[in-house]
Motif scaffolding. Structure first.
Motif, PDB file in Angstrom:
ATOM      1  N   SER A  39       0.921  -1.296  -0.018  1.00 48.29           N
ATOM      2  CA  SER A  39      -0.112   0.063   0.122  1.00 48.29           C
ATOM      3  C   SER A  39       0.773   1.318  -0.061  1.00 48.29           C
ATOM      4  O   SER A  39       2.170   1.415   0.418  1.00 48.29           O
ATOM      5  N   LEU A  40       0.346   2.219  -0.595  1.00 48.52           N
ATOM      6  CA  LEU A  40       0.920   3.549  -0.354  1.00 48.52           C
ATOM      7  C   LEU A  40      -0.186   4.669  -0.661  1.00 48.52           C
ATOM      8  O   LEU A  40      -0.712   4.745  -1.651  1.00 48.52           O
ATOM      9  N   ASN A  41      -0.358   5.492   0.290  1.00 50.04           N
ATOM     10  CA  ASN A  41      -1.308   6.532   0.525  1.00 50.04           C
ATOM     11  C   ASN A  41      -2.639   6.294  -0.170  1.00 50.04           C
ATOM     12  O   ASN A  41      -3.297   6.716  -0.890  1.00 50.04           O
ATOM     13  N   GLN A  42      -3.002   5.068   0.344  1.00 48.20           N
ATOM     14  CA  GLN A  42      -4.615   4.375  -0.059  1.00 48.20           C
ATOM     15  C   GLN A  42      -5.256   4.355   1.333  1.00 48.20           C
ATOM     16  O   GLN A  42      -6.281   3.488   1.268  1.00 48.20           O
ATOM     17  N   GLY A  43      -5.263   5.267   2.161  1.00 52.37           N
ATOM     18  CA  GLY A  43      -5.929   5.661   3.361  1.00 52.37           C
ATOM     19  C   GLY A  43      -7.483   5.331   3.120  1.00 52.37           C
ATOM     20  O   GLY A  43      -8.031   5.075   3.898  1.00 52.37           O
ATOM     21  N   GLN A  44      -7.800   5.815   1.965  1.00 52.49           N
ATOM     22  CA  GLN A  44      -9.456   5.960   1.857  1.00 52.49           C
ATOM     23  C   GLN A  44      -9.998   4.540   1.727  1.00 52.49           C
ATOM     24  O   GLN A  44     -11.226   4.434   1.738  1.00 52.49           O
ATOM     25  N   PHE A  45      -9.109   3.566   1.407  1.00 58.88           N
ATOM     26  CA  PHE A  45      -9.633   2.160   1.256  1.00 58.88           C
ATOM     27  C   PHE A  45      -9.242   1.275   1.946  1.00 58.88           C
ATOM     28  O   PHE A  45      -9.528   0.185   2.377  1.00 58.88           O
ATOM     29  N   LEU A  46      -7.566   1.408   2.721  1.00 55.58           N
ATOM     30  CA  LEU A  46      -6.997   0.511   3.355  1.00 55.58           C
ATOM     31  C   LEU A  46      -8.020  -0.021   4.519  1.00 55.58           C
ATOM     32  O   LEU A  46      -7.919  -1.315   4.760  1.00 55.58           O
ATOM     33  N   GLU A  47      -8.458   0.676   5.258  1.00 55.26           N
ATOM     34  CA  GLU A  47      -9.303   0.028   6.559  1.00 55.26           C
ATOM     35  C   GLU A  47     -10.321  -1.136   5.886  1.00 55.26           C
ATOM     36  O   GLU A  47     -10.467  -1.890   6.589  1.00 55.26           O
ATOM     37  N   ARG A  48     -11.193  -0.849   4.870  1.00 55.76           N
ATOM     38  CA  ARG A  48     -12.079  -1.736   4.271  1.00 55.76           C
ATOM     39  C   ARG A  48     -11.130  -3.018   3.888  1.00 55.76           C
ATOM     40  O   ARG A  48     -11.769  -3.948   4.082  1.00 55.76           O
ATOM     41  N   THR A  49     -10.056  -2.907   3.270  1.00 55.14           N
ATOM     42  CA  THR A  49      -9.177  -3.776   2.842  1.00 55.14           C
ATOM     43  C   THR A  49      -8.807  -5.030   4.188  1.00 55.14           C
ATOM     44  O   THR A  49      -9.047  -5.910   4.151  1.00 55.14           O
ATOM     45  N   ILE A  50      -8.471  -4.195   5.205  1.00 58.12           N
ATOM     46  CA  ILE A  50      -7.943  -4.634   6.431  1.00 58.12           C
ATOM     47  C   ILE A  50      -9.214  -5.396   6.863  1.00 58.12           C
ATOM     48  O   ILE A  50      -8.951  -6.780   7.442  1.00 58.12           O
ATOM     49  N   SER A 117      -4.389  -2.694  -1.764  1.00 60.76           N
ATOM     50  CA  SER A 117      -5.010  -1.951  -0.855  1.00 60.76           C
ATOM     51  C   SER A 117      -6.321  -1.056  -1.302  1.00 60.76           C
ATOM     52  O   SER A 117      -7.021  -0.310  -0.698  1.00 60.76           O
ATOM     53  N   ASP A 118      -6.870  -1.636  -2.420  1.00 55.37           N
ATOM     54  CA  ASP A 118      -8.157  -1.007  -2.983  1.00 55.37           C
ATOM     55  C   ASP A 118      -8.789  -2.288  -3.660  1.00 55.37           C
ATOM     56  O   ASP A 118      -9.706  -2.216  -4.423  1.00 55.37           O
ATOM     57  N   ARG A 230     -13.003  -5.455  -6.567  1.00 58.55           N
ATOM     58  CA  ARG A 230     -11.829  -4.338  -6.697  1.00 58.55           C
ATOM     59  C   ARG A 230     -12.608  -3.365  -7.063  1.00 58.55           C
ATOM     60  O   ARG A 230     -13.545  -3.085  -7.751  1.00 58.55           O
ATOM     61  N   ILE A 231     -11.884  -2.231  -6.457  1.00 59.43           N
ATOM     62  CA  ILE A 231     -12.492  -0.600  -6.420  1.00 59.43           C
ATOM     63  C   ILE A 231     -11.812  -0.329  -7.757  1.00 59.43           C
ATOM     64  O   ILE A 231     -10.787   0.027  -7.934  1.00 59.43           O
ATOM     65  N   ASP A 232     -12.756  -0.153  -8.857  1.00 55.30           N
ATOM     66  CA  ASP A 232     -12.249   0.633 -10.046  1.00 55.30           C
ATOM     67  C   ASP A 232     -12.192   2.116  -9.921  1.00 55.30           C
ATOM     68  O   ASP A 232     -13.018   2.845 -10.201  1.00 55.30           O
ATOM     69  N   ASP A 233     -11.074   2.653  -9.330  1.00 49.77           N
ATOM     70  CA  ASP A 233     -10.860   4.111  -8.811  1.00 49.77           C
ATOM     71  C   ASP A 233     -10.023   4.673  -9.444  1.00 49.77           C
ATOM     72  O   ASP A 233      -8.839   4.148  -9.868  1.00 49.77           O
ATOM     73  N   LEU A 234     -10.381   5.747 -10.277  1.00 52.99           N
ATOM     74  CA  LEU A 234      -9.591   6.767 -11.091  1.00 52.99           C
ATOM     75  C   LEU A 234      -8.294   6.995 -10.535  1.00 52.99           C
ATOM     76  O   LEU A 234      -7.276   7.745 -11.085  1.00 52.99           O
TER      77      LEU A 234
END
Length: 305
Positions: A39-50, A117-118, A230-234
Motif C-alpha cells: 500500500s501507498l497513500n491508500q488510506g481512503q480504502f485501506l481500512e476496508r481492505t484490512i 489496498s483497493d 476490486r475498486i475501479d477507482d480513477l
C-alpha cells in the motif's frame, strides 16, 4: 455461485465483525494462509481492505501489510489493527513489486494470497480456500472470480476467468488471473521466484509473475465463486497509467516466456484459436462459437504488431 449485492459488500466491511479469539488463537488444524497487502497513500480504502481480511474469521490467518511510507492516514489505520497483524512496516520502497517481495519474505503460511489496498475479500472467501486445500492437498493454485465496483461500492460488473489451465489462459488467451481471487502454495511461490523489481516495478508485475507461476502449475482448481472485490477507482496508479504502457509491459513479459519456451508463431496461433473458442463456449455457449477474430488481434497475439 452467489452474486453479492452492493449492500452486502458494504455491510461486510462497515465495521469489525471478527472474533478476536479466533484471529489471535491460531488453529493449526487449518492451513495457514498468508496474505500480503502492499500500500501507498491508500488510506481512503485501506481500512476496508484490512477488515475484509479480519472479518473472514479465518482461524489460521497470517496478515502482512507493507506500506511504502505513506503520508496520509494509512499508518494510523494500520496501527489501529496492528494487534492482529503478523507483520507490518512503513518505509519508502522501490515500487509495488519490491513491497510484495518484502512481504512474502516474512510469510510462513502454506498458502499465499495477494490483496492490494483497493481490493477486498468477500465473505467466507478464506474459509472456502482453506477447505479446498485441505480436501485437495496436492493443488498448486486455486483461482476464482471478482466483482468490480466504483468508489461508492456500486457494482460495475461481475468479472470471470475461464475454467482452463492458468498457463493456457495467460499465454494463449492473453488473459490475466485476478491476483485478489487467486491463492497458491508456498512451494510454488518459491519455485516461481520473486516478482521482477527491475522490469516491472509499478505496472504489469501481476501479468509477469502469474505467467511465470503458471509454467510451474501441475494441479489447479477453478472456483466459480466470486471471491473478491476490486475498486475501479480513477485515483489508483494502474488506472492513471497509460493503457499502452501496461499493454507493452505485458507484451514484454509474454514475449520473454515465449522465447524461453521456444514456442513458434504457428503454435501460438493454433492454440490461441483453440483456447479462445473454449473461452467463448464457457461464457456464451453456441453463440460464442460464431466468431471472426480481427486481424489486429491475431497480429498482437502472434507478436507481429
Amino acid at each position: 455461485m452467489k452474486k453479492f449485492t452492493s449492500e452486502e459488500i458494504k455491510e461486510f466491511v462497515s465495521k469489525p465483525h471478527f472474533d478476536e479469539k479466533v484471529i489471535l488463537n491460531k488453529d493449526p488444524s487449518w492451513p495457514k494462509i498468508s496474505i500480503v497487502t502492499p500500500s501507498l497513500n491508500q488510506g481512503q480504502f485501506l481500512e476496508r481492505t484490512i477488515l475484509s481480511v479480519l472479518n473472514q474469521n479465518y482461524p489460521n490467518i497470517e496478515y502482512i501489510i507493507i506500506d511504502g511510507g505513506s503520508t496520509d492516514e494509512s499508518v494510523e489505520i494500520i496501527k489501529k489493527y496492528e494487534k492482529y497483524l503478523a507483520y507490518w512496516m512503513s518505509e519508502p520502497d522501490r515500487g509495488q513489486s519490491h513491497a510484495l517481495n518484502k512481504g512474502y519474505a516474512h510469510a510462513t503460511g502454506t498458502i499465499f494470497g495477494w490483496l492490494n489496498s483497493d481490493e477486498e475479500y468477500l465473505p467466507n472467501t478464506l474459509l472456502k480456500i482453506g477447505k479446498v486445500f485441505m480436501k485437495e492437498s496436492e493443488l498448486d493454485v486455486v483461482f476464482g472470480n471478482r466483482i468490480v465496483v466504483n468508489r461508492r461500492m456500486q457494482i460495475i460488473r461481475y468479472a470471470r476467468v475461464p475454467n482452463m489451465h492458468p498457463r493456457n489462459f495467460v499465454l494463449y488467451r492473453y488473459g490475466l488471473l485476478f491476483s485478489d481471487a487467486t491463492f497458491w502454495t508456498q512451494q510454488i511461490h518459491r519455485k516461481t521466484g520473486q516478482l521482477d523489481e527491475d522490469r516491472f516495478q509499478h505496472l504489469s508485475m501481476d501479468f509477469d509473475w502469474f505467467l511465470r507461476l503458471s509454467l510451474h502449475v501441475k494441479r489447479w482448481k477453478y472456483m466459480r465463486d466470486y471471491l473478491s472485490v476490486r475498486i475501479d477507482d480513477l485515483l489508483g496508479k494502474t488506472r492513471n497509467a497509460p493503457k499502452r504502457q501496461i499493454s507493452w509491459n505485458a507484451k514484454l513479459a509474454r514475449d520473454r516466456v515465449i522465447k524461453e519456451l521456444g514456442i513458434s508463431k504457428l503454435e501460438l496461433f493454433v492454440k490461441w484459436v483453440f483456447f479462445a473458442l473454449q473461452h467463448r463456449w464457457q461464457h456464451q455457449g453456441l453463440r460464442g462459437l460464431i466468431w471472426t477474430p480481427r486481424l489486429s488481434t491475431i497480429f498482437r497475439i502472434m507478436g507481429l504488431k
